[in-house]
Design a protein around this motif. Sequence first.
Motif, mmCIF file in Angstrom:
data_model
loop_
_atom_site.group_PDB
_atom_site.id
_atom_site.type_symbol
_atom_site.label_atom_id
_atom_site.label_comp_id
_atom_site.label_asym_id
_atom_site.label_seq_id
_atom_site.Cartn_x
_atom_site.Cartn_y
_atom_site.Cartn_z
ATOM 1 N N LEU A 214 0.829 -1.216 0.000
ATOM 2 C CA LEU A 214 0.000 0.000 0.000
ATOM 3 C C LEU A 214 0.860 1.262 0.000
ATOM 4 N N LEU A 215 2.032 1.186 0.627
ATOM 5 C CA LEU A 215 2.953 2.329 0.618
ATOM 6 C C LEU A 215 3.323 2.709 -0.809
ATOM 7 N N PHE A 216 3.478 1.713 -1.654
ATOM 8 C CA PHE A 216 3.815 1.956 -3.055
ATOM 9 C C PHE A 216 2.699 2.723 -3.768
ATOM 10 N N PHE A 217 1.446 2.384 -3.492
ATOM 11 C CA PHE A 217 0.311 2.990 -4.199
ATOM 12 C C PHE A 217 -0.139 4.326 -3.597
ATOM 13 N N ILE A 222 8.652 5.335 -2.916
ATOM 14 C CA ILE A 222 9.421 4.471 -3.811
ATOM 15 C C ILE A 222 9.979 5.276 -4.976
ATOM 16 N N GLN A 223 9.201 6.261 -5.441
ATOM 17 C CA GLN A 223 9.640 7.063 -6.589
ATOM 18 C C GLN A 223 10.736 8.055 -6.192
ATOM 19 N N ILE A 232 14.736 0.295 4.405
ATOM 20 C CA ILE A 232 14.095 0.368 5.718
ATOM 21 C C ILE A 232 12.939 -0.620 5.812
ATOM 22 N N LEU A 233 12.175 -0.785 4.724
ATOM 23 C CA LEU A 233 11.115 -1.804 4.725
ATOM 24 C C LEU A 233 11.702 -3.192 4.975
ATOM 25 N N ALA A 234 12.808 -3.504 4.309
ATOM 26 C CA ALA A 234 13.455 -4.799 4.521
ATOM 27 C C ALA A 234 13.948 -4.928 5.956
ATOM 28 N N VAL A 273 12.022 9.630 6.913
ATOM 29 C CA VAL A 273 12.951 9.634 5.770
ATOM 30 C C VAL A 273 12.175 9.869 4.477
ATOM 31 N N GLY A 274 11.019 9.219 4.341
ATOM 32 C CA GLY A 274 10.210 9.410 3.145
ATOM 33 C C GLY A 274 9.680 10.824 3.013
ATOM 34 N N LEU A 275 9.386 11.443 4.144
ATOM 35 C CA LEU A 275 8.875 12.822 4.125
ATOM 36 C C LEU A 275 9.954 13.837 3.751
ATOM 37 N N PHE A 276 11.144 13.699 4.302
ATOM 38 C CA PHE A 276 12.180 14.725 4.200
ATOM 39 C C PHE A 276 12.424 15.161 2.748
ATOM 40 N N PRO A 277 12.514 16.485 2.516
ATOM 41 C CA PRO A 277 12.496 17.604 3.463
ATOM 42 C C PRO A 277 11.086 18.147 3.742
ATOM 43 N N ARG A 278 10.078 17.398 3.329
ATOM 44 C CA ARG A 278 8.700 17.811 3.575
ATOM 45 C C ARG A 278 8.309 17.484 5.008
ATOM 46 N N VAL A 279 7.259 18.139 5.491
ATOM 47 C CA VAL A 279 6.689 17.776 6.786
ATOM 48 C C VAL A 279 5.240 17.312 6.640
#
Length: 337
Positions: A214-217, A222-223, A232-234, A273-279
């Motif tokens: 679901l994280l992918f969609f 991922i992009q 990190i998922l692994a 990590v996925g957010l950075f540099p966004r909040v």
Amino acid sequence: MNTLEILWFVLIGVLWAGFFFLEGFDFGIGMQFIFNARDENDRDALYEAIGPNWDANEVWLITAGGAMFAAFPNWYASLFSGFYLMLLIVLLALIYRGVSFEFREQMPTIQGTHLWERLIGITSVMVPFFLGMIFTAMVSGTPIDARGNLTAGFFDYVTPFTLVGGIAVALMSYVHGLNYTRLRIIGPLRDRAVTQLKYLYPVLLAGEALFAVLLFFYTDFIQTKPVWTLAILALIVVTTLMSWYTALKTKSEAWPFALSGLALVEVVVLLFVGLFPRVMVANNPLHTLDIMNASSTPYTLKVMTIVVITALPVTLAYQIWSFWVFRKRIVSHKVVE
């Protein structure tokens, strides 16, 4: 983007990670008032296991919220206004959970005690579930306008991704609590915790796999950060497998607990990590909040840094000392070496 903005983004992530590690097993112990305890001795043992520490663990949540307010006021304003209803539910659950611990000790009848114990269990499920939903909604995209106002509807709150995220955080907290029961309590309660872990670890791994799909969609992780996200998922899966193995195949008690808590920490790391540099991720990329347009002034961040450098070591030392003092194992109402 300056160093202090990055530092405070990381520190807020650390505070949330500390909250989920420490309060995660508190929630897991609280859930056992419903799902594991069989009699009053069991419930007394559960209460003694976290009684000295649960309120100190919640300080991490207060500090994380306060740090968001002071360091990134626009992030705080958008999040707390847009997700007001869900955060209100979390707040009420925390209030009722806190008073339930206290009122349980004041009840003159068994029936009255059971009422508050059931409330401890219910609220211990609610808080991690709704926090999991909030965090997953925050990274999957929200309707933020050009002024930073967030007006979320029901289907912005409730999606397959947020529901799986909420259930995953609640289940991880419960597993973490069961491992804490193995670490602190001796007797039938501990034996039932081990039995439950045999069945819950496979369910948890399946949930983590579904969450990754679901994280992918639902996100762009991922992009935008494929290597970090997949690594990190692994790591979350490997950590859960190691926790499962050490809990059921070895005599170790500390390692399964540490590893189940580490898996919760890794989920927070994945999201930050996925957010950075966004909040906060907006549905319209032009309206996304990042650490530059959401942060306080450099002077405010500098003062906050000085305060943290001064206060954090004292706070950590006190909490470590508290856990050390109350480290002895519990058998029903008895404490043994």
